[in-house]
Design an enzyme around this catalytic site. Structure first.
Site, PDB file in Angstrom:
ATOM      1  N   LYS A 249       1.366   3.356   2.286  1.00  0.00           N
ATOM      2  CA  LYS A 249       2.303   3.248   3.537  1.00  0.00           C
ATOM      3  C   LYS A 249       3.898   2.747   3.227  1.00  0.00           C
ATOM      4  O   LYS A 249       4.592   3.080   3.609  1.00  0.00           O
ATOM      5  CB  LYS A 249       1.931   3.159   5.020  1.00  0.00           C
ATOM      6  N   GLU A 250       3.329   1.395   3.091  1.00  0.00           N
ATOM      7  CA  GLU A 250       4.415  -0.037   2.863  1.00  0.00           C
ATOM      8  C   GLU A 250       5.050   0.460   2.011  1.00  0.00           C
ATOM      9  O   GLU A 250       6.734   0.200   2.042  1.00  0.00           O
ATOM     10  CB  GLU A 250       3.579  -0.247   2.634  1.00  0.00           C
TER      11      GLU A 250
ATOM     12  N   ASN B 167       0.786  -1.217  -0.134  1.00  0.00           N
ATOM     13  CA  ASN B 167       0.240   0.591  -0.550  1.00  0.00           C
ATOM     14  C   ASN B 167       0.768   1.379   0.029  1.00  0.00           C
ATOM     15  O   ASN B 167       2.076   1.102   0.254  1.00  0.00           O
ATOM     16  CB  ASN B 167      -1.080   0.173   1.322  1.00  0.00           C
TER      17      ASN B 167
ATOM     18  N   ASP C 289      -5.638  -8.488   0.851  1.00  0.00           N
ATOM     19  CA  ASP C 289      -5.212 -10.074   0.980  1.00  0.00           C
ATOM     20  C   ASP C 289      -6.002 -10.199  -0.400  1.00  0.00           C
ATOM     21  O   ASP C 289      -5.738 -11.198  -1.240  1.00  0.00           O
ATOM     22  CB  ASP C 289      -5.976 -10.665   2.271  1.00  0.00           C
TER      23      ASP C 289
END
Length: 321
Positions: free
Chosen positions: A203-204, A201, A268
């Site tokens: 942020k990651e 995502n 997921d």
């Protein structure tokens, strides 16, 4: 946008696929209740619990997404020698997921308990041990992968940063020459070199290369691809949709959610559908687009949700509405 006939064709191929999911298994517990007053002890709501439910979370939710779309899933991961571990085994069996589990007496089955009232999550309580795996458990996981390596069409690595995904396990999976789809954690960034694709995502993605917040996502994506030697990358952007990177090309895919109640498990769903469509013969753009529709559906549900073939096709059909 994707042609509905083409989407149906790709989705109908899911039943022929076998996917191995490797990663951190989590038991998701939900306490559902009502709030009518504030505690006199502290300025917090009092939740009158009406019911409790459990579901497969983390990597096991990826496997659940796969079987809900009529493909075959093998679940490789670690559980504790405890009641939650037994619950995980029971849920996997009920869903038709093939369990290849390693029991580790030294660590509890990971549990996330969410308290929900008035359609909102008020609190989450985690029970976990994130210590590295001991050599015996690591070796047994690799043995489980060896058992099914020739049967599966590809691997999904679902890394929640709880210890199961490590250097030796990743190197072994990559050595098998099968497609490897990774839902990553920034702490394990350099384990993902030379994989097929990963789906961080926003942020990651930014954390993984320590990018400033104002850095354009295109620059972040290209930096990640260069550092990890990736040919493809998909960054999910929440309300802004997705950014698909292929070699020199960047494709922006708008978000499809009509309502957002709960983002639990959306990643997921994205990695599951992306892998299934690609392994069914879809292009990367088709794979990301259909995954985007699937994610748009599950965030409109409360709790850890999955999507089935019929619902996914209906969601895509409604794209012009």
């Amino acid at each position: 946008m994707i042609d509905v006939k083409r989407a149906k064709q790709l989705i109908s191929n899911f039943k022929n696929l076998k996917i191995a999911v490797v990663g951190d298994i989590i038991l998701d517990k939900y306490l559902w209740g009502e709030v009518e007053r504030i505690s006199p002890e502290a300025p917090v709501p009092i939740v009158d619990v009406k019911r409790e439910t459990v579901s497969l979370g983390g990597a096991s939710n990826v496997a659940n997404n796969i079987v809900s779309l009529e493909a075959k899933a093998y679940m490789i991961g670690v559980i504790g020698n405890d009641e939650n571990g037994k619950t995980i085994e029971k849920l996997l069996q009920e869903k038709g997921i093939i369990p290849l589990l390693v029991k580790d007496k030294s660590r509890p089955t990971i549990e996330k308990t969410r308290v929900i009232a008035v359609s909102q999550q008020l609190l989450r309580i985690d029970r976990e041990n994130r210590n590295p795996l001991n050599e015996t458990v690591e070796r047994r996981i690799i043995d489980q992968i060896k058992e099914i390596k020739d049967e599966v069409d590809g691997f999904i690595v679902s890394d929640y940063g709880k210890g199961v995904v490590n250097k030796n396990i990743m190197e072994y999976i990559k050595s098998l020459g099968k497609p490897v789809f990774v839902d990553p954690k920034p702490s394990n960034f350099y384990l993902y070199k030379d994989i097929t694709i990963m789906t961080p995502n926003r942020k990651e993605a930014y954390e993984s290369i320590k990018a400033e917040k104002n850095t354009p996502v295109e620059e972040v994506g290209k930096t990640i691809m260069k550092q990890l030697n990736l040919k493809q990358l998909l960054i999910t952007l929440g309300a802004d949709g997705m950014a698909l990177f292929e070699e020199e090309k960047v494709i922006k895919i708008p978000a499809k959610a009509r309502k957002v109640f709960d983002v639990t498990g959306a990643g997921d769903t994205v990695i599951s559908v992306l892998a299934l469509v690609k392994l069914s013969g879809g292009t990367w753009e088709e794979s990301a687009t259909i995954a985007n529709y699937a994610a748009g559906y599950v965030v409109g549900e409360i709790g850890t949700a999955t999507v089935d073939q019929e619902t996914l096709i209906e969601t895509i059909k409604g794209q012009k509405e």
